[in-house]
Design a protein around this motif. Structure first.
Motif, short mmCIF file in Angstrom:
data_model
loop_
_atom_site.label_atom_id
_atom_site.label_comp_id
_atom_site.label_asym_id
_atom_site.label_seq_id
_atom_site.Cartn_x
_atom_site.Cartn_y
_atom_site.Cartn_z
N SER A 23 -47.06 -43.73 94.01
CA SER A 23 -46.07 -42.81 94.01
C SER A 23 -44.97 -43.25 92.94
N ILE A 24 -44.25 -42.37 92.36
CA ILE A 24 -43.11 -43.11 91.44
C ILE A 24 -41.79 -42.15 91.60
N GLY A 25 -40.68 -42.81 92.25
CA GLY A 25 -39.70 -41.94 92.64
C GLY A 25 -38.33 -42.55 92.31
N ASP A 26 -37.66 -42.56 93.17
CA ASP A 26 -36.16 -43.25 92.93
C ASP A 26 -36.25 -44.65 93.29
N GLY A 27 -35.33 -45.52 92.63
CA GLY A 27 -35.16 -46.98 93.04
C GLY A 27 -35.49 -47.62 91.67
N THR A 28 -35.80 -48.99 91.86
CA THR A 28 -36.16 -49.97 90.76
C THR A 28 -37.45 -50.79 90.93
N LYS A 29 -37.51 -50.81 92.14
CA LYS A 29 -38.47 -52.12 92.64
C LYS A 29 -40.02 -51.65 92.57
N PHE A 30 -40.87 -52.43 92.43
CA PHE A 30 -42.44 -52.19 92.74
C PHE A 30 -42.75 -52.71 93.95
N PHE A 31 -43.63 -51.84 94.62
CA PHE A 31 -44.18 -52.50 96.05
C PHE A 31 -45.77 -52.27 96.07
N LYS A 52 -48.98 -52.01 78.54
CA LYS A 52 -48.15 -52.05 77.50
C LYS A 52 -49.01 -52.56 75.93
N TYR A 53 -49.94 -53.51 76.19
CA TYR A 53 -50.82 -53.77 74.96
C TYR A 53 -51.48 -52.61 74.33
N ASN A 54 -51.82 -51.49 75.36
CA ASN A 54 -52.45 -50.40 74.72
C ASN A 54 -51.69 -49.00 74.76
N ASP A 55 -50.10 -49.66 74.28
CA ASP A 55 -49.23 -48.52 73.72
C ASP A 55 -48.93 -47.43 74.96
N TYR A 56 -48.91 -47.87 76.13
CA TYR A 56 -48.25 -46.98 77.25
C TYR A 56 -47.36 -47.98 77.70
N TYR A 57 -46.43 -47.42 78.61
CA TYR A 57 -45.19 -47.90 79.34
C TYR A 57 -45.52 -47.95 80.67
N MET A 58 -44.81 -48.99 81.10
CA MET A 58 -44.83 -49.41 82.61
C MET A 58 -43.32 -48.78 83.30
N PRO A 59 -43.52 -47.74 84.37
CA PRO A 59 -42.39 -47.17 84.77
C PRO A 59 -41.38 -47.92 85.16
N ASN A 61 -38.97 -46.95 87.21
CA ASN A 61 -38.45 -46.16 88.41
C ASN A 61 -39.02 -46.89 89.60
N GLY A 62 -38.35 -46.56 90.89
CA GLY A 62 -39.27 -47.29 92.26
C GLY A 62 -40.67 -46.76 92.33
N MET A 63 -41.49 -47.80 92.39
CA MET A 63 -43.10 -47.37 92.40
C MET A 63 -43.40 -48.20 93.54
N VAL A 64 -44.25 -47.18 94.27
CA VAL A 64 -45.21 -47.77 95.75
C VAL A 64 -46.38 -47.57 95.62
N VAL A 65 -47.40 -48.46 95.72
CA VAL A 65 -48.69 -48.42 95.47
C VAL A 65 -49.23 -48.72 97.16
N ASN A 66 -49.78 -47.81 97.70
CA ASN A 66 -50.29 -47.74 99.08
C ASN A 66 -51.97 -47.80 98.99
N ALA A 84 -53.92 -49.30 87.86
CA ALA A 84 -53.43 -48.99 86.28
C ALA A 84 -53.46 -47.38 86.12
N LEU A 85 -54.58 -46.99 86.63
CA LEU A 85 -55.05 -45.47 86.24
C LEU A 85 -54.21 -44.56 87.01
N THR A 86 -53.88 -45.02 88.18
CA THR A 86 -52.91 -44.14 88.95
C THR A 86 -51.46 -44.14 88.66
N THR A 87 -51.20 -45.23 88.19
CA THR A 87 -49.83 -45.74 87.45
C THR A 87 -49.49 -44.56 86.23
N LEU A 88 -50.53 -44.56 85.43
CA LEU A 88 -50.35 -43.76 84.40
C LEU A 88 -50.61 -42.34 84.44
N GLU A 89 -51.13 -41.78 85.54
CA GLU A 89 -51.08 -40.45 85.89
C GLU A 89 -49.87 -40.11 86.58
N ALA A 90 -49.51 -40.92 87.69
CA ALA A 90 -48.36 -40.52 88.40
C ALA A 90 -47.04 -40.37 87.72
#
Length: 512
Positions: A23-31, A52-59, A61-66, A84-90
């Motif tokens: 989930s990508i939402g408010d904030g700046t931390k990664f959990f 980043k190596y493959n020309d995408y970017y890391m969000p 924003n606040g990010m939670v992986v559950n 990685a794949l759920t990060t790119l889709e989210a």
């Protein structure tokens, strides 16, 4: 935004599905939450570098992986790819409607290439059982997972390969393995054959009986007599694995990470020969993260312990329960894991420290007390669990240079398989019993009945050798196997007599 897919965690030899939500939402931390270990937490750095190596970017924003269920420990770096794949889709960088239909596992390198994982086979089985469409995993593990039918197994070498497949840019054809064809072609391939062994007829006979009944066996004899050579040829006379046993065996080796990169299915019975310096945990299994030991890697096959008295006594003693129950239970504070360990124990040893007691030509330099202490390194309870004790004597020059053709393993295997078929019919109402060695005391009383002469013979043997009740049962089981090899419905005196002669380590001759 929210993206979801599935991963898998292996506990023992079985896998459980893990739901991975990003989930990508408010904030700046990664959990990362859901009881991850250090390797899972470190995935943030690997995933960010690969993206980043493959020309995408890391969000940012606040990010939670559950990772659910949250009460099960998640271990290892194999969750990199689904994260990685759920990060790119989210984050909206890729668009796919099928991410939730796949189980996805793989460790990422910093450039996005994908490294192999352990346990691909049980993970594939779990994915199929849960009704998922397919399994995306490292290409080097695709043959292993491709054994499982009714599941799309997609092998990928790189993060971009997985993205292109999921987004429909470049569909990767599923890996298909003809399991039955491989099984038929490879199940009887052996490099070693009994026809290469000159002489040693009594040892060959003992190994044939052991193979026919699934019995444990120990060979005792001087150095160079051929104990190891004979043990290595035992798999060539054992009945071939059936498909269920082959899948069971492959699954254990998959979880342990012992399969080669091009491995598909273990079609021949495993032969494990650990060094005598092995630790208790490495032999039986265990560790902070419970792992299969050598006795589980030998499941459905042979565990060969060369120079048995040189093994640590504690390591040998912890084998006693697995030898009886044919499984290992490893308990931790929050986890209890079972590993199967239905193996044949084949051991070898010298008769004394110098190795030349009872040698026809060389003189032993050990005194009786030294020999006694040496043999006492093997405890009585463990020795009781070994059905056959076979003395191995050196082969003379005439036998070594003889051009007489010895019996091939194929012919011995035919006799073994006929005896096993008799046992299969005998125990068809007992699904947990597959051979004579596995008989319970109740079944021994039922199927190992002996006449009056037989009772007198075994009574005399027990009195002279000082045998225990367990050894008595073992003698009856071996005599039942000898009778099966002779296609005899009843156990005769000659069958019982042959079984008794295989209790040589119970005799006082070794310490006199």
């Amino acid at each position: 935004m929210l993206a979801k897919t599935f991963g898998s965690a292996v506990y023992g030899v079985d896998a459980q599905l893990i739901t991975i939500e990003t989930s990508i939402g408010d904030g700046t931390k990664f959990f990362i939450v859901g009881l991850p270990d250090s390797a899972v937490k470190e995935s943030q750095q690997r995933v960010e570098a690969a993206i980043k190596y493959n020309d995408y970017y890391m969000p940012r924003n606040g990010m939670v992986v559950n990772m659910a269920p949250a009460d099960l420990k998640k271990e290892g770096a194999a969750y990199d790819l689904p994260i990685a794949l759920t990060t790119l889709e989210a984050s909206g960088q890729i668009q796919t409607d099928i991410l939730q239909q796949y189980l996805i596992m793989g460790e990422l390198a910093l450039d996005g290439s994908i490294r192999p994982i352990k346990g691909a086979l049980p993970m594939a089985i779990a994915a199929r059982n849960e009704g998922l469409k397919g399994f995306i995993l490292p290409k080097s593990n695709a043959n292993e997972a491709g054994i499982v039918n009714q599941l799309e197994v997609i092998g990928v070498d790189h993060l971009k390969d997985a993205i292109n497949h999921l987004c429909g840019h470049k569909t990767i054809p599923p890996t298909r393995i003809e399991t039955r064809e491989i099984f038929v072609n490879e199940s009887t391939l052996f490099q070693d054959d009994f026809s290469q062994v000159q002489g040693q007829e009594n040892v060959k006979r003992g190994l044939e009986i052991a193979a026919a009944g699934g019995h444990n066996l120990i060979m005792i004899g001087p150095p160079g007599a051929g104990k190891t050579m004979l043990a290595k040829r035992l798999p060539s006379i054992l009945p071939p694995l059936n498909l269920r046993e082959a899948l069971e065996t492959t699954k254990i080796h998959s979880v342990a990470g012992r399969l080669k990169s091009d491995a598909r299915l273990i079609a021949t019975r495993p032969f494990r020969a650990p060094h005598h310096s092995i630790s208790d945990t490495a032999l039986v299994g265990g560790g902070t993260i419970p792992q299969a030991g050598e006795i589980s890697l030998a499941h459905n096959g042979i565990l060969f312990l060369d120079e048995l008295p040189e093994f640590k006594r504690t390591a040998l003693e912890v084998m006693r329960q697995p030898l009886e129950e044919r499984k290992v239970n490893i308990s931790r504070a929050k986890l209890s894991v079972n590993f199967p360990s239905n193996f044949m124990l084949i051991a070898s040893m010298n008769p004394c420290p110098c190795g030349y007691f009872n040698h026809p030509e060389k003189e032993c330099v050990c005194n009786p007390n030294l020999r006694h202490r040496y043999l006492n390194k093997i405890s009585g309870p463990l020795l009781d669990r070994i059905d056959l004790h076979v003395e191995v004597t050196p082969v003379n020059f005439e036998q070594l240079t003889s051009e007489q053709l010895e019996e091939k393993s194929d012919r011995i295997r035919e006799r073994v398989m006929l005896a096993r078929e008799i046992q299969h019919q005998r125990f068809e109402d007992f699904p947990e019993i597959h051979n004579n060695a596995m008989m319970t005391s109740t079944l021994v009383r039922k199927y190992c009945k002996i006449d009056h002469d037989g009772k007198q013979l075994i009574k005399s043997a027990m009195e002279k050798l000082g045998l225990s009740g367990r050894a008595f049962d073992r003698i009856l089981k071996v005599s039942r196997t000898v009778a099966d090899l002779a296609h005899s419905e009843n156990i005769k005196v000659e069958h019982l007599s042959e079984a008794i002669q295989y209790r040589s380590l119970d005799r006082s001759m070794w310490t006199d």
